[in-house]
Design a protein around this motif. Structure first.
Motif, PDB file in Angstrom:
ATOM      1  N   ARG A   2       0.837  -1.334   0.034  1.00 24.31           N
ATOM      2  CA  ARG A   2       0.066   0.209   0.145  1.00 24.31           C
ATOM      3  C   ARG A   2       0.779   1.183   0.139  1.00 24.31           C
ATOM      4  O   ARG A   2       1.917   1.300   0.534  1.00 24.31           O
ATOM      5  CB  ARG A   2      -0.729   0.067   1.165  1.00 24.31           C
ATOM      6  CG  ARG A   2      -1.878  -1.129   1.305  1.00 24.31           C
ATOM      7  CD  ARG A   2      -2.771  -0.999   2.606  1.00 24.31           C
ATOM      8  NE  ARG A   2      -2.185  -0.568   3.679  1.00 24.31           N
ATOM      9  CZ  ARG A   2      -1.623  -1.488   4.809  1.00 24.31           C
ATOM     10  NH1 ARG A   2      -1.580  -2.772   4.249  1.00 24.31           N
ATOM     11  NH2 ARG A   2      -1.059  -1.070   5.826  1.00 24.31           N
ATOM     12  N   THR A  29      -1.682  -8.253  -0.730  1.00 24.79           N
ATOM     13  CA  THR A  29      -1.687  -9.267   0.328  1.00 24.79           C
ATOM     14  C   THR A  29      -3.256  -9.651   0.933  1.00 24.79           C
ATOM     15  O   THR A  29      -3.975  -8.648   0.801  1.00 24.79           O
ATOM     16  CB  THR A  29      -0.614  -9.447   1.306  1.00 24.79           C
ATOM     17  OG1 THR A  29      -0.876  -8.235   2.121  1.00 24.79           O
ATOM     18  CG2 THR A  29       0.674  -9.224   0.910  1.00 24.79           C
ATOM     19  N   GLU A  30      -3.249 -11.002   1.554  1.00 24.31           N
ATOM     20  CA  GLU A  30      -4.558 -10.911   2.348  1.00 24.31           C
ATOM     21  C   GLU A  30      -4.606  -9.842   3.485  1.00 24.31           C
ATOM     22  O   GLU A  30      -5.643  -9.508   3.692  1.00 24.31           O
ATOM     23  CB  GLU A  30      -4.666 -12.388   3.094  1.00 24.31           C
ATOM     24  CG  GLU A  30      -4.873 -13.365   1.758  1.00 24.31           C
ATOM     25  CD  GLU A  30      -5.065 -14.863   2.443  1.00 24.31           C
ATOM     26  OE1 GLU A  30      -4.863 -14.853   3.709  1.00 24.31           O
ATOM     27  OE2 GLU A  30      -4.867 -15.617   1.689  1.00 24.31           O
ATOM     28  N   GLU A  31      -3.461  -9.472   4.340  1.00 20.55           N
ATOM     29  CA  GLU A  31      -3.564  -8.662   5.019  1.00 20.55           C
ATOM     30  C   GLU A  31      -3.846  -7.190   4.519  1.00 20.55           C
ATOM     31  O   GLU A  31      -5.044  -6.492   5.114  1.00 20.55           O
ATOM     32  CB  GLU A  31      -1.913  -8.411   5.644  1.00 20.55           C
ATOM     33  CG  GLU A  31      -1.910  -7.311   6.807  1.00 20.55           C
ATOM     34  CD  GLU A  31      -0.596  -7.209   7.302  1.00 20.55           C
ATOM     35  OE1 GLU A  31      -0.288  -6.260   8.418  1.00 20.55           O
ATOM     36  OE2 GLU A  31       0.216  -7.984   7.014  1.00 20.55           O
ATOM     37  N   ASP A  32      -3.334  -6.768   3.536  1.00 25.86           N
ATOM     38  CA  ASP A  32      -3.843  -5.436   2.969  1.00 25.86           C
ATOM     39  C   ASP A  32      -5.396  -5.459   2.454  1.00 25.86           C
ATOM     40  O   ASP A  32      -5.834  -4.598   2.911  1.00 25.86           O
ATOM     41  CB  ASP A  32      -3.025  -5.205   1.539  1.00 25.86           C
ATOM     42  CG  ASP A  32      -1.425  -5.071   1.703  1.00 25.86           C
ATOM     43  OD1 ASP A  32      -1.105  -4.216   2.828  1.00 25.86           O
ATOM     44  OD2 ASP A  32      -0.506  -5.534   0.884  1.00 25.86           O
ATOM     45  N   GLN A  33      -5.826  -6.610   2.037  1.00 26.71           N
ATOM     46  CA  GLN A  33      -7.145  -6.743   1.595  1.00 26.71           C
ATOM     47  C   GLN A  33      -7.982  -6.553   2.909  1.00 26.71           C
ATOM     48  O   GLN A  33      -8.893  -5.808   3.079  1.00 26.71           O
ATOM     49  CB  GLN A  33      -7.456  -7.935   0.912  1.00 26.71           C
ATOM     50  CG  GLN A  33      -8.947  -8.282   0.329  1.00 26.71           C
ATOM     51  CD  GLN A  33      -9.081  -9.338  -0.432  1.00 26.71           C
ATOM     52  OE1 GLN A  33      -8.104  -9.751  -0.893  1.00 26.71           O
ATOM     53  NE2 GLN A  33     -10.350  -9.731  -0.421  1.00 26.71           N
ATOM     54  N   GLU A  34      -7.748  -7.271   3.908  1.00 28.97           N
ATOM     55  CA  GLU A  34      -8.470  -7.237   5.167  1.00 28.97           C
ATOM     56  C   GLU A  34      -8.515  -6.085   5.916  1.00 28.97           C
ATOM     57  O   GLU A  34      -9.439  -5.369   6.255  1.00 28.97           O
ATOM     58  CB  GLU A  34      -8.208  -8.537   6.129  1.00 28.97           C
ATOM     59  CG  GLU A  34      -8.227  -9.747   5.648  1.00 28.97           C
ATOM     60  CD  GLU A  34      -7.864 -10.709   6.527  1.00 28.97           C
ATOM     61  OE1 GLU A  34      -7.154 -10.385   7.495  1.00 28.97           O
ATOM     62  OE2 GLU A  34      -7.946 -11.968   6.064  1.00 28.97           O
ATOM     63  N   LEU A  35      -7.397  -5.326   5.938  1.00 28.73           N
ATOM     64  CA  LEU A  35      -7.228  -3.959   6.385  1.00 28.73           C
ATOM     65  C   LEU A  35      -8.204  -2.941   5.566  1.00 28.73           C
ATOM     66  O   LEU A  35      -8.902  -2.133   6.265  1.00 28.73           O
ATOM     67  CB  LEU A  35      -5.840  -3.427   6.475  1.00 28.73           C
ATOM     68  CG  LEU A  35      -5.514  -2.400   7.250  1.00 28.73           C
ATOM     69  CD1 LEU A  35      -4.275  -2.336   7.889  1.00 28.73           C
ATOM     70  CD2 LEU A  35      -5.639  -1.014   6.313  1.00 28.73           C
ATOM     71  N   LYS A  38     -11.847  -3.478   6.298  1.00 29.82           N
ATOM     72  CA  LYS A  38     -12.184  -3.261   7.627  1.00 29.82           C
ATOM     73  C   LYS A  38     -12.350  -1.792   7.949  1.00 29.82           C
ATOM     74  O   LYS A  38     -13.282  -1.086   8.443  1.00 29.82           O
ATOM     75  CB  LYS A  38     -11.560  -3.907   8.675  1.00 29.82           C
ATOM     76  CG  LYS A  38     -11.599  -5.425   8.905  1.00 29.82           C
ATOM     77  CD  LYS A  38     -10.914  -6.000   9.920  1.00 29.82           C
ATOM     78  CE  LYS A  38     -11.100  -7.641   9.932  1.00 29.82           C
ATOM     79  NZ  LYS A  38     -10.257  -8.268  10.895  1.00 29.82           N
TER      80      LYS A  38
END
Length: 308
Positions: A2, A29-35, A38
């Motif tokens: 990001r 990443t999955e972390e970027d998408q989830e952040l 939310k």
């Protein structure tokens, strides 16, 4: 990954999100998408749509969010059947939040950021940014088409020296790339024509849209021209290969016929029958001379008829 950009008065990187900034997401990443989901309550299927490499150029609205999927050119670094292809670029917007998502690191986006930084003016609003992304994609289609044109000319020069499978396969792969290009460009043009009536545009945006239309039209027409040239080239070399094959087969057939006459004469004189030459000391030489003479006669006839 990001990256947060302040778009007012120039493109400058910032450490965290602020209203009306641009969030550039590359290879998320999955972390970027989830952040992001939310923090901004983005519909989760937006990211899955952008990650689909076959997703067509389109737009849609959901709970106040707008998703625009733009097809942009992409070069595969590894050896592939289609070295030049297109991938989706997602533009997600709602009020003061603007996010671009691409699951591939493309030269177009790197150049887009660099150019806007040199330009030093930033974007007037999200509409200006969207249409500038359209313009950048059209420009990069033209750049990639020039590279494809160079590869076509290189393959043609190699084929002029020797018709080989490697050059023909290379042309076939470039034909596939042009097919992807023309399909994506047409989809982008359709999307652009729809967005003109869905987004709030001002006089400056109208001028920018006109520039985008010109570049898109040029990219589409150039792709059609190269595709037609490539198709004609493939047909030409296919005819050359068939002609060479016919020439080889005709030569082999003529040689087989010429060899048939000595075989026939040897068979006649070699029969276990009385032919008057069994006791002659020069019988073998006579048979040999007759074979050479008959073969020479028919060889002259074939040459006269241009059969060999």
């Amino acid at each position: 990954m990001r990256t947060y950009w302040n778009t007012i008065g120039g493109l400058q990187m910032i450490d965290e999100w602020k209203p009306n900034c641009w969030i550039q997401v590359t290879c998320p990443t999955e972390e970027d998408q989830e952040l992001l989901e939310k923090q901004f309550e983005i519909p989760d299927y937006f990211f899955s749509d952008v990650s689909d490499t076959d997703e067509r150029a389109r737009y849609e609205y959901d709970d106040g969010w707008m998703l625009i999927i733009l097809r942009i050119p992409y070069v595969k670094e590894i050896r592939s059947r289609t070295p030049y292809t297109t991938v989706p670029l997602g533009i997600i917007h709602k009020r003061d939040v603007t996010i671009t998502v691409c699951y591939y690191e493309t030269n177009m986006m790197i150049d887009f950021v660099s150019f806007q930084q040199k330009r030093g003016e930033g974007f007037t609003d999200h509409v200006d940014m969207i249409f500038r992304l359209f313009l950048s994609s059209a420009v990069w289609y033209l750049k990639r088409l020039k590279q494809i044109s160079s590869l076509i000319e290189k393959a043609k020069r190699n084929l002029d020296k020797e018709v080989n499978n490697e050059s023909l396969i290379g042309l076939s792969r470039l034909q596939d790339s042009l097919t992807f290009f023309i399909t994506s460009i047409r989809g982008n043009e359709t999307l652009l024509s729809k967005l003109k009536f869905k987004l709030q545009i001002d006089e400056l945006d109208a001028d920018l849209i006109e520039d985008v239309n010109i570049e898109m039209t040029q990219a589409r027409e150039t792709t059609n021209i190269y595709s037609n040239i490539l198709e004609s080239t493939m047909d030409t070399y296919s005819s050359i290969i068939n002609n060479n094959m016919n020439t080889v087969m005709r030569t082999l057939t003529s040689v087989s016929i010429l060899m048939m006459f000595p075989t026939l004469i040897a068979s006649l004189f070699g029969m276990n029958l009385i032919n008057g030459m069994e006791t002659k000391p020069f019988g073998f030489i006579v048979a040999l001379v007759i074979s050479v003479a008959v073969s020479g006669l028919f060889w002259w006839i074939f040459r006269y008829k241009r059969l060999i």
